[in-house]
Design a protein around this motif. Sequence first.
Motif, PDB file in Angstrom:
ATOM      1  N   ALA D  43       1.070  -1.158  -0.195  1.00 34.28           N
ATOM      2  CA  ALA D  43       0.038   0.254  -0.233  1.00 34.28           C
ATOM      3  C   ALA D  43       0.796   1.231   0.478  1.00 34.28           C
ATOM      4  O   ALA D  43      -0.042   2.289   0.178  1.00 34.28           O
ATOM      5  N   VAL D  44       2.379   0.352   0.296  1.00 37.77           N
ATOM      6  CA  VAL D  44       3.407   1.762  -0.056  1.00 37.77           C
ATOM      7  C   VAL D  44       4.048   1.930  -1.009  1.00 37.77           C
ATOM      8  O   VAL D  44       4.613   1.188  -1.395  1.00 37.77           O
ATOM      9  N   ALA D  45       3.359   3.356  -1.723  1.00 35.15           N
ATOM     10  CA  ALA D  45       4.511   3.524  -3.309  1.00 35.15           C
ATOM     11  C   ALA D  45       5.402   3.582  -2.956  1.00 35.15           C
ATOM     12  O   ALA D  45       6.287   4.383  -2.161  1.00 35.15           O
ATOM     13  N   PRO D  46       6.371   3.623  -4.267  1.00 40.30           N
ATOM     14  CA  PRO D  46       8.002   3.987  -3.988  1.00 40.30           C
ATOM     15  C   PRO D  46       8.096   5.485  -3.426  1.00 40.30           C
ATOM     16  O   PRO D  46       7.383   5.883  -4.575  1.00 40.30           O
ATOM     17  N   GLY D  47       9.264   5.883  -2.990  1.00 37.33           N
ATOM     18  CA  GLY D  47       9.012   7.644  -2.927  1.00 37.33           C
ATOM     19  C   GLY D  47       8.321   7.743  -2.017  1.00 37.33           C
ATOM     20  O   GLY D  47       7.916   9.625  -1.921  1.00 37.33           O
ATOM     21  N   ALA D  48       7.581   7.472  -0.911  1.00 30.61           N
ATOM     22  CA  ALA D  48       6.340   8.183  -0.679  1.00 30.61           C
ATOM     23  C   ALA D  48       6.916   9.050   0.279  1.00 30.61           C
ATOM     24  O   ALA D  48       5.902  10.081   0.985  1.00 30.61           O
ATOM     25  N   LEU D  49       8.091   8.745   1.376  1.00 31.49           N
ATOM     26  CA  LEU D  49       8.431  10.113   2.175  1.00 31.49           C
ATOM     27  C   LEU D  49       8.278  10.842   2.069  1.00 31.49           C
ATOM     28  O   LEU D  49       7.673  11.954   1.705  1.00 31.49           O
ATOM     29  N   VAL D  50       9.470  11.130   0.555  1.00 30.80           N
ATOM     30  CA  VAL D  50       9.519  12.294  -0.356  1.00 30.80           C
ATOM     31  C   VAL D  50       8.453  12.890  -0.916  1.00 30.80           C
ATOM     32  O   VAL D  50       8.672  14.810  -1.487  1.00 30.80           O
ATOM     33  N   SER D  51       7.346  12.057  -1.234  1.00 26.37           N
ATOM     34  CA  SER D  51       6.517  13.100  -2.183  1.00 26.37           C
ATOM     35  C   SER D  51       5.778  13.762  -0.935  1.00 26.37           C
ATOM     36  O   SER D  51       5.126  14.425  -1.296  1.00 26.37           O
ATOM     37  N   TYR D  52       5.695  13.197  -0.028  1.00 24.29           N
ATOM     38  CA  TYR D  52       4.457  13.100   1.135  1.00 24.29           C
ATOM     39  C   TYR D  52       5.325  14.869   1.529  1.00 24.29           C
ATOM     40  O   TYR D  52       4.604  15.799   1.722  1.00 24.29           O
ATOM     41  N   LEU D  53       6.747  14.740   1.485  1.00 26.38           N
ATOM     42  CA  LEU D  53       7.622  16.300   1.991  1.00 26.38           C
ATOM     43  C   LEU D  53       8.085  16.885   0.999  1.00 26.38           C
ATOM     44  O   LEU D  53       7.412  18.062   1.542  1.00 26.38           O
ATOM     45  N   GLN D  54       7.170  16.401  -0.262  1.00 21.86           N
ATOM     46  CA  GLN D  54       6.909  18.001  -1.118  1.00 21.86           C
ATOM     47  C   GLN D  54       5.833  18.320  -0.924  1.00 21.86           C
ATOM     48  O   GLN D  54       5.706  19.828  -1.317  1.00 21.86           O
ATOM     49  N   LYS D  55       4.899  17.387  -1.098  1.00 25.44           N
ATOM     50  CA  LYS D  55       3.154  18.260  -0.926  1.00 25.44           C
ATOM     51  C   LYS D  55       3.376  19.494   0.837  1.00 25.44           C
ATOM     52  O   LYS D  55       2.902  20.345   0.880  1.00 25.44           O
ATOM     53  N   GLY D  56       4.492  18.317   1.689  1.00 28.13           N
ATOM     54  CA  GLY D  56       4.151  19.265   2.955  1.00 28.13           C
ATOM     55  C   GLY D  56       4.450  20.553   2.775  1.00 28.13           C
ATOM     56  O   GLY D  56       3.683  21.790   3.229  1.00 28.13           O
ATOM     57  N   LEU D  57       5.735  20.145   1.959  1.00 20.00           N
ATOM     58  CA  LEU D  57       6.330  21.422   1.819  1.00 20.00           C
ATOM     59  C   LEU D  57       5.475  22.951   1.064  1.00 20.00           C
ATOM     60  O   LEU D  57       5.778  23.958   1.010  1.00 20.00           O
ATOM     61  N   GLN D  58       4.975  22.327   0.052  1.00 17.05           N
ATOM     62  CA  GLN D  58       4.047  23.266  -0.627  1.00 17.05           C
ATOM     63  C   GLN D  58       3.042  23.885  -0.102  1.00 17.05           C
ATOM     64  O   GLN D  58       2.658  25.069  -0.251  1.00 17.05           O
ATOM     65  N   TYR D  59       2.126  22.454   0.686  1.00 15.25           N
ATOM     66  CA  TYR D  59       1.428  23.695   1.580  1.00 15.25           C
ATOM     67  C   TYR D  59       1.637  24.922   2.871  1.00 15.25           C
ATOM     68  O   TYR D  59       1.044  25.657   3.252  1.00 15.25           O
ATOM     69  N   ALA D  60       3.010  24.207   3.669  1.00 12.98           N
ATOM     70  CA  ALA D  60       4.210  24.765   4.239  1.00 12.98           C
ATOM     71  C   ALA D  60       4.064  26.502   3.502  1.00 12.98           C
ATOM     72  O   ALA D  60       3.911  27.418   4.117  1.00 12.98           O
ATOM     73  N   SER D  61       4.018  26.383   2.063  1.00 10.61           N
ATOM     74  CA  SER D  61       4.813  27.044   1.040  1.00 10.61           C
ATOM     75  C   SER D  61       3.327  28.130   1.236  1.00 10.61           C
ATOM     76  O   SER D  61       3.581  29.468   1.205  1.00 10.61           O
ATOM     77  N   ILE D  62       2.247  27.879   0.731  1.00 11.26           N
ATOM     78  CA  ILE D  62       1.224  28.505   0.804  1.00 11.26           C
ATOM     79  C   ILE D  62       0.508  29.348   2.348  1.00 11.26           C
ATOM     80  O   ILE D  62       0.771  29.826   1.904  1.00 11.26           O
ATOM     81  N   GLU D  63       0.408  28.886   3.457  1.00  9.27           N
ATOM     82  CA  GLU D  63       1.185  28.644   4.795  1.00  9.27           C
ATOM     83  C   GLU D  63       1.221  29.758   4.842  1.00  9.27           C
ATOM     84  O   GLU D  63       0.890  31.390   4.730  1.00  9.27           O
ATOM     85  N   ALA D  64       2.698  29.955   4.441  1.00  8.60           N
ATOM     86  CA  ALA D  64       3.642  30.799   5.126  1.00  8.60           C
ATOM     87  C   ALA D  64       3.496  32.686   4.011  1.00  8.60           C
ATOM     88  O   ALA D  64       3.518  33.523   4.520  1.00  8.60           O
TER      89      ALA D  64
END
Lengths: 83, 83, 83, 83
Positions: D43-64
């Motif tokens: 159920a866990v796609a390859p590269g999942a950690l980095v993919s979530y971190l990228q989305k998280g960074l995008q989210y943080a950037s929008i917030e900021a």
Amino acid sequence: MSITSDEVNYLVFRYLQESGFHHTAFAFSHEGQIGRTNIDPAAVAPGALVSYLQKGLQYASIEAHLNDDGTEASCDEPFGLTI
Amino acid sequence: MSITSDEVNYLVFRYLQESGFHHTAFAFSHEGQIGRTNIDPAAVAPGALVSYLQKGLQYASIEAHLNDDGTEASCDEPFGLTI
Amino acid sequence: MSITSDEVNYLVFRYLQESGFHHTAFAFSHEGQIGRTNIDPAAVAPGALVSYLQKGLQYASIEAHLNDDGTEASCDEPFGLTI
Amino acid sequence: MSITSDEVNYLVFRYLQESGFHHTAFAFSHEGQIGRTNIDPAAVAPGALVSYLQKGLQYASIEAHLNDDGTEASCDEPFGLTI
């Protein structure tokens, strides 16, 4: 009077622990499956590995300096575990 | 004819490598700072740790079974590294 | 606004340290050459990895539940990092 | 939509494996008891950690960069995971 790899591994594990190499001991406890041994921990004295190596070096030195006729060869060379 | 901890560590490191304990050898190379030793790798024969332990066990056995008058004590007990 | 592997490694290293995975952090500090990074440790808040993952999960959830016309899709399925 | 430490650990473990940090992955599999998780590896796609971190960074950037009135703040500063 033979040596099993279980015994060597256990002596090495104890050496790592007693010498404060905690990360290495952790890795070895799993990679060497130390927990599966049936060696009695209480039967192994602290410093056992080094003590056996010292006796082994002494034995090797006697072997190396014995003439065929049983007399001792005179020798000024250094003699050690890694020489 | 003494043993340094650098020598013991190096023999242990080589044992780990030769026995295929790669994760443990990796941890030990860093934790034991094996790279900083000035021991000549070529001077250490494969299987050196086990070879010295075998000689050490033999030496210990001779010590354990020698009477004060130089005769050998008869003994049926098992004798080993971890017994 | 891209991510380098140095950055990911550093966040992972800090997570391992902060979570008490000391043996793993030791291995990673060497295998991941964390010491060679030029990231300023003081610039990374405690819990940074988990905090970014939480935002990332939130972002992924928004993406997953957005209809083409911008309205939100209703959904009763569980949604998580590893589902 | 919360995150458990089991999930974070599993994503980190997969990242270590996929990135070739084999010694660290070995240590973490034991220290983090990854084998005891009931997460489905498939159920866990390859590269999942980095993919979530990228989305998280995008989210943080929008917030900021969001003003109180919903407009975007203009900003020339670099923005990243470890800045």
